[in-house]
Design a protein around this motif. Structure first.
Motif, mmCIF file in Angstrom:
data_model
loop_
_atom_site.group_PDB
_atom_site.id
_atom_site.type_symbol
_atom_site.label_atom_id
_atom_site.label_comp_id
_atom_site.label_asym_id
_atom_site.label_seq_id
_atom_site.Cartn_x
_atom_site.Cartn_y
_atom_site.Cartn_z
ATOM 1 N N LEU A 122 0.836 -1.205 0.000
ATOM 2 C CA LEU A 122 0.000 0.000 0.000
ATOM 3 C C LEU A 122 0.869 1.253 0.000
ATOM 4 O O LEU A 122 0.634 2.186 -0.765
ATOM 5 C CB LEU A 122 -0.941 0.002 1.215
ATOM 6 C CG LEU A 122 -1.755 1.282 1.440
ATOM 7 C CD1 LEU A 122 -2.671 1.578 0.248
ATOM 8 C CD2 LEU A 122 -2.557 1.170 2.735
ATOM 9 N N LYS A 123 1.886 1.285 0.862
ATOM 10 C CA LYS A 123 2.784 2.436 0.909
ATOM 11 C C LYS A 123 3.452 2.639 -0.452
ATOM 12 O O LYS A 123 3.522 3.763 -0.953
ATOM 13 C CB LYS A 123 3.837 2.261 2.003
ATOM 14 C CG LYS A 123 3.267 2.394 3.411
ATOM 15 C CD LYS A 123 4.315 2.222 4.466
ATOM 16 C CE LYS A 123 5.194 3.399 4.676
ATOM 17 N NZ LYS A 123 4.636 4.527 5.430
ATOM 18 N N ARG A 124 3.910 1.554 -1.040
ATOM 19 C CA ARG A 124 4.583 1.662 -2.342
ATOM 20 C C ARG A 124 3.615 2.121 -3.432
ATOM 21 O O ARG A 124 3.974 2.926 -4.288
ATOM 22 C CB ARG A 124 5.248 0.337 -2.696
ATOM 23 C CG ARG A 124 6.450 0.083 -1.816
ATOM 24 C CD ARG A 124 7.313 -1.066 -2.297
ATOM 25 N NE ARG A 124 8.512 -1.137 -1.484
ATOM 26 C CZ ARG A 124 8.958 -2.228 -0.914
ATOM 27 N NH1 ARG A 124 8.333 -3.381 -1.087
ATOM 28 N NH2 ARG A 124 10.057 -2.209 -0.182
ATOM 29 N N ARG A 125 2.388 1.614 -3.398
ATOM 30 C CA ARG A 125 1.389 2.024 -4.388
ATOM 31 C C ARG A 125 1.095 3.524 -4.288
ATOM 32 O O ARG A 125 0.904 4.204 -5.299
ATOM 33 C CB ARG A 125 0.109 1.212 -4.213
ATOM 34 C CG ARG A 125 -0.919 1.441 -5.303
ATOM 35 C CD ARG A 125 -2.082 0.459 -5.272
ATOM 36 N NE ARG A 125 -2.876 0.588 -4.050
ATOM 37 C CZ ARG A 125 -2.962 -0.343 -3.093
ATOM 38 N NH1 ARG A 125 -2.302 -1.476 -3.208
ATOM 39 N NH2 ARG A 125 -3.706 -0.153 -2.038
ATOM 40 N N LEU A 126 1.111 4.055 -3.069
ATOM 41 C CA LEU A 126 0.865 5.483 -2.862
ATOM 42 C C LEU A 126 2.097 6.339 -3.164
ATOM 43 O O LEU A 126 1.985 7.549 -3.319
ATOM 44 C CB LEU A 126 0.423 5.732 -1.416
ATOM 45 C CG LEU A 126 -0.913 5.136 -1.007
ATOM 46 C CD1 LEU A 126 -1.118 5.276 0.492
ATOM 47 C CD2 LEU A 126 -2.055 5.782 -1.785
ATOM 48 N N GLY A 127 3.277 5.705 -3.190
ATOM 49 C CA GLY A 127 4.516 6.448 -3.394
ATOM 50 C C GLY A 127 5.160 6.912 -2.099
ATOM 51 O O GLY A 127 6.063 7.750 -2.113
ATOM 52 N N ALA A 128 4.719 6.365 -0.968
ATOM 53 C CA ALA A 128 5.269 6.725 0.343
ATOM 54 C C ALA A 128 6.501 5.879 0.645
ATOM 55 O O ALA A 128 6.592 4.724 0.240
ATOM 56 C CB ALA A 128 4.215 6.512 1.432
ATOM 57 N N SER A 129 7.432 6.459 1.375
ATOM 58 C CA SER A 129 8.661 5.743 1.715
ATOM 59 C C SER A 129 8.377 4.631 2.731
ATOM 60 O O SER A 129 7.414 4.699 3.497
ATOM 61 C CB SER A 129 9.712 6.705 2.266
ATOM 62 O OG SER A 129 9.276 7.279 3.487
ATOM 63 N N VAL A 130 9.235 3.633 2.700
ATOM 64 C CA VAL A 130 9.170 2.515 3.653
ATOM 65 C C VAL A 130 10.508 2.485 4.365
ATOM 66 O O VAL A 130 11.533 2.175 3.767
ATOM 67 C CB VAL A 130 8.914 1.171 2.935
ATOM 68 C CG1 VAL A 130 8.898 0.029 3.939
ATOM 69 C CG2 VAL A 130 7.618 1.220 2.141
ATOM 70 N N ASP A 131 10.509 2.827 5.650
ATOM 71 C CA ASP A 131 11.750 2.889 6.410
ATOM 72 C C ASP A 131 11.987 1.666 7.272
ATOM 73 O O ASP A 131 13.117 1.335 7.587
ATOM 74 C CB ASP A 131 11.770 4.139 7.293
ATOM 75 C CG ASP A 131 11.871 5.403 6.470
ATOM 76 O OD1 ASP A 131 12.633 5.415 5.492
ATOM 77 O OD2 ASP A 131 11.182 6.379 6.799
ATOM 78 N N THR A 132 10.927 1.015 7.682
ATOM 79 C CA THR A 132 11.058 -0.148 8.549
ATOM 80 C C THR A 132 9.868 -1.066 8.312
ATOM 81 O O THR A 132 8.841 -0.644 7.791
ATOM 82 C CB THR A 132 11.158 0.286 10.030
ATOM 83 O OG1 THR A 132 11.475 -0.844 10.831
ATOM 84 C CG2 THR A 132 9.880 0.913 10.527
ATOM 85 N N THR A 133 10.025 -2.316 8.693
ATOM 86 C CA THR A 133 8.936 -3.278 8.563
ATOM 87 C C THR A 133 8.691 -3.947 9.907
ATOM 88 O O THR A 133 9.524 -3.896 10.808
ATOM 89 C CB THR A 133 9.247 -4.338 7.483
ATOM 90 O OG1 THR A 133 10.447 -5.016 7.819
ATOM 91 C CG2 THR A 133 9.369 -3.698 6.103
ATOM 92 N N VAL A 134 7.541 -4.580 10.009
ATOM 93 C CA VAL A 134 7.119 -5.275 11.222
ATOM 94 C C VAL A 134 7.154 -6.767 10.945
ATOM 95 O O VAL A 134 6.669 -7.213 9.899
ATOM 96 C CB VAL A 134 5.681 -4.852 11.608
ATOM 97 C CG1 VAL A 134 5.171 -5.647 12.789
ATOM 98 C CG2 VAL A 134 5.608 -3.370 11.896
ATOM 99 N N ASP A 135 7.728 -7.535 11.864
ATOM 100 C CA ASP A 135 7.705 -8.994 11.737
ATOM 101 C C ASP A 135 6.286 -9.479 12.024
ATOM 102 O O ASP A 135 5.745 -9.252 13.108
ATOM 103 C CB ASP A 135 8.672 -9.642 12.722
ATOM 104 C CG ASP A 135 10.115 -9.454 12.310
ATOM 105 O OD1 ASP A 135 10.370 -9.355 11.091
ATOM 106 O OD2 ASP A 135 10.979 -9.404 13.198
#
Length: 181
Positions: A122-135
């Protein structure tokens, strides 16, 4: 949480005071919280954000400023929680599209500590950055900056709400927030 330096965003203004659609991000977050079922709104400020502290003092509806050291997110969160207690809903000031209904849904879903996350896709589709992920099992998730902090292990609440997917950390995130906001 509004006491960080905001170095990734750059610019002349303190990050919480950066405007989206003409309104400082901190005001947008406070307005959403005041319109939700949250009772009291506190803002963790640090020596890095003196203008934000002054703005909050003069803003209506006001948030009560909680002074922190500015030594980092975890240190500042710990200091703020020692003042307001647990459980507590925490929100990053860089979540300018926040609205009352996702706040209320997170509170309803919380049975102890809760990390609210959105799919990385979803973040990528919107063009928003992804700094960290959740396990978490299933698709890759990114934390939103909206959490319930309690004395229990974190549960993960997954939301597909695009208003939770844009944290303004970089200039490109600001463009995305402006386009959606």
């Amino acid at each position: 949480m509004c006491g960080g330096k905001g170095t990734r965003l750059g610019g002349e203004r303190e990050k919480p005071l950066v405007t989206v659609a003409g309104t400082p991000m901190i005001d947008r977050v406070c307005d959403a919280l005041h319109a939700s079922r949250v009772d009291d709104v506190y803002a963790a400020v640090s020596p890095h954000v003196p203008e934000t502290r002054d703005h909050l003092r003069d803003a209506a509806p006001a948030a009560t400023a909680v002074e922190t050291s500015g030594d980092g997110y975890v240190a500042d969160l710990t200091a703020a929680l020692s003042r307001v207690g647990r459980p507590a809903l925490t929100v990053a000031a860089d979540l300018p599209l926040l609205a009352p209904d996702p706040v209320d849904r997170a509170l309803e879903a919380a049975d102890g500590a809760l990390v609210v996350a959105v799919p990385v896709s979803l973040k990528r589709r919107l063009g928003a950055s992804v700094d960290t992920t959740v396990d978490h099992e299933g698709p890759a998730l990114a934390p939103t900056g909206l959490n319930v902090v309690a004395g229990t292990d974190d549960d993960v609440y997954v939301s597909d709400d695009p208003r939770l997917a844009v944290n303004v950390n970089r200039p490109t995130d600001l463009w995305v927030a402006e386009a959606l906001g």
